[in-house]
Motif scaffolding. Structure first.
Motif, PDB file in Angstrom:
ATOM      1  N   LYS A 113     -73.118  80.278  -2.992  1.00 14.82           N
ATOM      2  CA  LYS A 113     -73.638  81.643  -2.966  1.00 14.82           C
ATOM      3  C   LYS A 113     -73.359  82.351  -4.279  1.00 14.82           C
ATOM      4  O   LYS A 113     -74.211  83.053  -4.820  1.00 14.82           O
ATOM      5  CB  LYS A 113     -72.998  82.419  -1.812  1.00 14.82           C
ATOM      6  CG  LYS A 113     -73.501  83.848  -1.665  1.00 14.82           C
ATOM      7  CD  LYS A 113     -72.854  84.530  -0.466  1.00 14.82           C
ATOM      8  CE  LYS A 113     -73.354  85.949  -0.293  1.00 14.82           C
ATOM      9  NZ  LYS A 113     -72.717  86.630   0.877  1.00 14.82           N
ATOM     10  N   PHE A 114     -72.136  82.164  -4.783  1.00 12.02           N
ATOM     11  CA  PHE A 114     -71.718  82.725  -6.067  1.00 12.02           C
ATOM     12  C   PHE A 114     -71.242  81.594  -6.962  1.00 12.02           C
ATOM     13  O   PHE A 114     -70.980  80.488  -6.498  1.00 12.02           O
ATOM     14  CB  PHE A 114     -70.588  83.750  -5.866  1.00 12.02           C
ATOM     15  CG  PHE A 114     -70.975  84.948  -5.046  1.00 12.02           C
ATOM     16  CD1 PHE A 114     -71.806  85.922  -5.576  1.00 12.02           C
ATOM     17  CD2 PHE A 114     -70.496  85.106  -3.757  1.00 12.02           C
ATOM     18  CE1 PHE A 114     -72.167  87.025  -4.821  1.00 12.02           C
ATOM     19  CE2 PHE A 114     -70.852  86.203  -3.000  1.00 12.02           C
ATOM     20  CZ  PHE A 114     -71.692  87.172  -3.528  1.00 12.02           C
ATOM     21  N   PHE A 115     -71.089  81.881  -8.235  1.00 14.13           N
ATOM     22  CA  PHE A 115     -70.582  80.863  -9.148  1.00 14.13           C
ATOM     23  C   PHE A 115     -69.182  80.430  -8.745  1.00 14.13           C
ATOM     24  O   PHE A 115     -68.788  79.288  -8.948  1.00 14.13           O
ATOM     25  CB  PHE A 115     -70.563  81.392 -10.586  1.00 14.13           C
ATOM     26  CG  PHE A 115     -71.923  81.542 -11.193  1.00 14.13           C
ATOM     27  CD1 PHE A 115     -72.580  80.454 -11.739  1.00 14.13           C
ATOM     28  CD2 PHE A 115     -72.555  82.782 -11.223  1.00 14.13           C
ATOM     29  CE1 PHE A 115     -73.839  80.579 -12.302  1.00 14.13           C
ATOM     30  CE2 PHE A 115     -73.815  82.922 -11.787  1.00 14.13           C
ATOM     31  CZ  PHE A 115     -74.456  81.826 -12.321  1.00 14.13           C
ATOM     32  N   GLY A 116     -68.436  81.381  -8.151  1.00  9.96           N
ATOM     33  CA  GLY A 116     -67.089  81.067  -7.708  1.00  9.96           C
ATOM     34  C   GLY A 116     -67.016  80.495  -6.313  1.00  9.96           C
ATOM     35  O   GLY A 116     -65.927  80.302  -5.772  1.00  9.96           O
ATOM     36  N   GLY A 117     -68.159  80.235  -5.677  1.00 11.40           N
ATOM     37  CA  GLY A 117     -68.179  79.708  -4.308  1.00 11.40           C
ATOM     38  C   GLY A 117     -68.715  80.739  -3.336  1.00 11.40           C
ATOM     39  O   GLY A 117     -69.797  81.292  -3.530  1.00 11.40           O
ATOM     40  N   GLU A 118     -67.937  81.044  -2.313  1.00 14.46           N
ATOM     41  CA  GLU A 118     -68.366  82.029  -1.307  1.00 14.46           C
ATOM     42  C   GLU A 118     -67.928  83.434  -1.658  1.00 14.46           C
ATOM     43  O   GLU A 118     -68.330  84.389  -1.006  1.00 14.46           O
ATOM     44  CB  GLU A 118     -67.813  81.635   0.075  1.00 14.46           C
ATOM     45  CG  GLU A 118     -68.480  80.420   0.677  1.00 14.46           C
ATOM     46  CD  GLU A 118     -69.993  80.611   0.814  1.00 14.46           C
ATOM     47  OE1 GLU A 118     -70.408  81.615   1.434  1.00 14.46           O
ATOM     48  OE2 GLU A 118     -70.746  79.760   0.294  1.00 14.46           O
ATOM     49  N   LYS A 119     -67.075  83.561  -2.681  1.00 13.64           N
ATOM     50  CA  LYS A 119     -66.613  84.877  -3.116  1.00 13.64           C
ATOM     51  C   LYS A 119     -66.888  85.061  -4.602  1.00 13.64           C
ATOM     52  O   LYS A 119     -66.912  84.089  -5.360  1.00 13.64           O
ATOM     53  CB  LYS A 119     -65.104  85.031  -2.856  1.00 13.64           C
ATOM     54  CG  LYS A 119     -64.714  85.091  -1.401  1.00 13.64           C
ATOM     55  CD  LYS A 119     -63.190  85.154  -1.259  1.00 13.64           C
ATOM     56  CE  LYS A 119     -62.625  86.409  -1.891  1.00 13.64           C
ATOM     57  NZ  LYS A 119     -61.142  86.486  -1.757  1.00 13.64           N
ATOM     58  N   ILE A 120     -67.068  86.288  -5.000  1.00  9.00           N
ATOM     59  CA  ILE A 120     -67.262  86.593  -6.411  1.00  9.00           C
ATOM     60  C   ILE A 120     -66.000  86.255  -7.179  1.00  9.00           C
ATOM     61  O   ILE A 120     -64.889  86.547  -6.737  1.00  9.00           O
ATOM     62  CB  ILE A 120     -67.597  88.083  -6.590  1.00  9.00           C
ATOM     63  CG1 ILE A 120     -68.985  88.370  -6.033  1.00  9.00           C
ATOM     64  CG2 ILE A 120     -67.540  88.495  -8.060  1.00  9.00           C
ATOM     65  CD1 ILE A 120     -69.307  89.830  -5.961  1.00  9.00           C
ATOM     66  N   GLY A 121     -66.176  85.617  -8.331  1.00  9.64           N
ATOM     67  CA  GLY A 121     -65.032  85.253  -9.158  1.00  9.64           C
ATOM     68  C   GLY A 121     -65.269  85.559 -10.622  1.00  9.64           C
ATOM     69  O   GLY A 121     -66.225  86.260 -10.992  1.00  9.64           O
ATOM     70  N   TYR A 122     -64.413  85.033 -11.431  1.00 14.89           N
ATOM     71  CA  TYR A 122     -64.422  85.246 -12.878  1.00 14.89           C
ATOM     72  C   TYR A 122     -65.786  84.962 -13.500  1.00 14.89           C
ATOM     73  O   TYR A 122     -66.307  85.758 -14.286  1.00 14.89           O
ATOM     74  CB  TYR A 122     -63.347  84.336 -13.472  1.00 14.89           C
ATOM     75  CG  TYR A 122     -63.323  84.173 -14.963  1.00 14.89           C
ATOM     76  CD1 TYR A 122     -62.632  85.072 -15.771  1.00 14.89           C
ATOM     77  CD2 TYR A 122     -63.940  83.074 -15.564  1.00 14.89           C
ATOM     78  CE1 TYR A 122     -62.568  84.899 -17.153  1.00 14.89           C
ATOM     79  CE2 TYR A 122     -63.875  82.887 -16.943  1.00 14.89           C
ATOM     80  CZ  TYR A 122     -63.194  83.795 -17.726  1.00 14.89           C
ATOM     81  OH  TYR A 122     -63.131  83.616 -19.080  1.00 14.89           O
ATOM     82  N   LEU A 123     -66.389  83.843 -13.124  1.00 14.02           N
ATOM     83  CA  LEU A 123     -67.654  83.457 -13.733  1.00 14.02           C
ATOM     84  C   LEU A 123     -68.799  84.365 -13.305  1.00 14.02           C
ATOM     85  O   LEU A 123     -69.719  84.641 -14.074  1.00 14.02           O
ATOM     86  CB  LEU A 123     -67.971  81.994 -13.409  1.00 14.02           C
ATOM     87  CG  LEU A 123     -69.037  81.320 -14.267  1.00 14.02           C
ATOM     88  CD1 LEU A 123     -68.751  81.486 -15.751  1.00 14.02           C
ATOM     89  CD2 LEU A 123     -69.146  79.842 -13.920  1.00 14.02           C
TER      90      LEU A 123
END
Length: 215
Positions: A143-153
């Motif tokens: 879903k996001f670059f960081g997986g299921e949660k928004i992260g650094y990338l």
């Protein structure tokens, strides 16, 4: 305050905005100091005498410069809430690689593909298309670059969610479509609508005028 946090940035800079997002995700209170880069303040020159650029994060009276460095500083300093970088060393290295790819290669190419002229613009468009495919691949199954949660990338690439459309309008050059980049298009839509970020988007009309002047 002993833990006072200040952020020097401009109203339009995507580099400053990613720091705003990181602070909000961590729930950190901070003061924003908007800079006019045509008339830089003595404080900005004092805190970033090397590059004389924004953003600069001031924490406990100590300046931290360069947006990606600031993101890591925030993540390590306030490490008990909402981690931004993955713990796994390889995944962390990957995230850093693609963030640098974004800043050093992708963003400059997209600016040239939108605001450039003639041969330079066309060459940049071709290269930007190739590099956007690499970004699209990073979202496979996520879903996001960081997986299921928004992260650094996600924060590093976050500028795309609002600035791509502006640059396309100013440059008259379509860059991203749902058919060619379905994952990236979907990610941009989701990221743009996140309530925590929505209030921080720069004024679209002002951005268009700004980039028209660049062009």
């Amino acid at each position: 305050m002993a833990d006072e946090v200040k952020l020097f940035r401009t109203w339009s800079s995507p580099y400053g905005l990613r720091v705003v997002w990181a602070l909000k995700l961590k729930g950190i209170e901070f003061e924003t100091i908007f800079e006019d880069l045509a008339n830089k303040s003595p404080l900005l020159l004092q805190y970033n005498p090397v590059h004389k650029k924004i953003p600069v994060l001031l924490h406990k009276g100590k300046p931290v410069c360069e947006s990606l460095v600031i993101l890591e500083y925030i993540d390590e300093t306030w490490n008990e809430t909402y981690p931004l970088l993955p713990k796994d060393p390889f995944k962390k290295a990957e995230a850093r690689f693609w963030a640098k790819f974004n800043d050093d290669k992708l963003f400059p190419l997209i600016r040239k593909a939108s605001l450039g002229h003639g041969k330079e613009k066309e060459e940049a468009r071709v290269l930007a298309t190739e590099n956007l495919k690499h970004v699209e691949e990073q979202l496979e199954g996520k879903k996001f670059f960081g997986g299921e949660k928004i992260g650094y990338l996600d924060l590093a690439f976050g500028w795309m969610a609002y600035l791509i459309n502006v640059l396309e309008e100013v440059g008259g050059t379509p860059l991203i479509n749902k058919e060619e980049y379905p994952r990236l298009s979907r990610w941009m839509e989701i990221f743009y609508e996140i309530p925590l970020f929505r209030e921080s988007w720069p004024d679209r009309d002002k951005l268009i005028i700004k980039f028209q002047n660049y062009k």
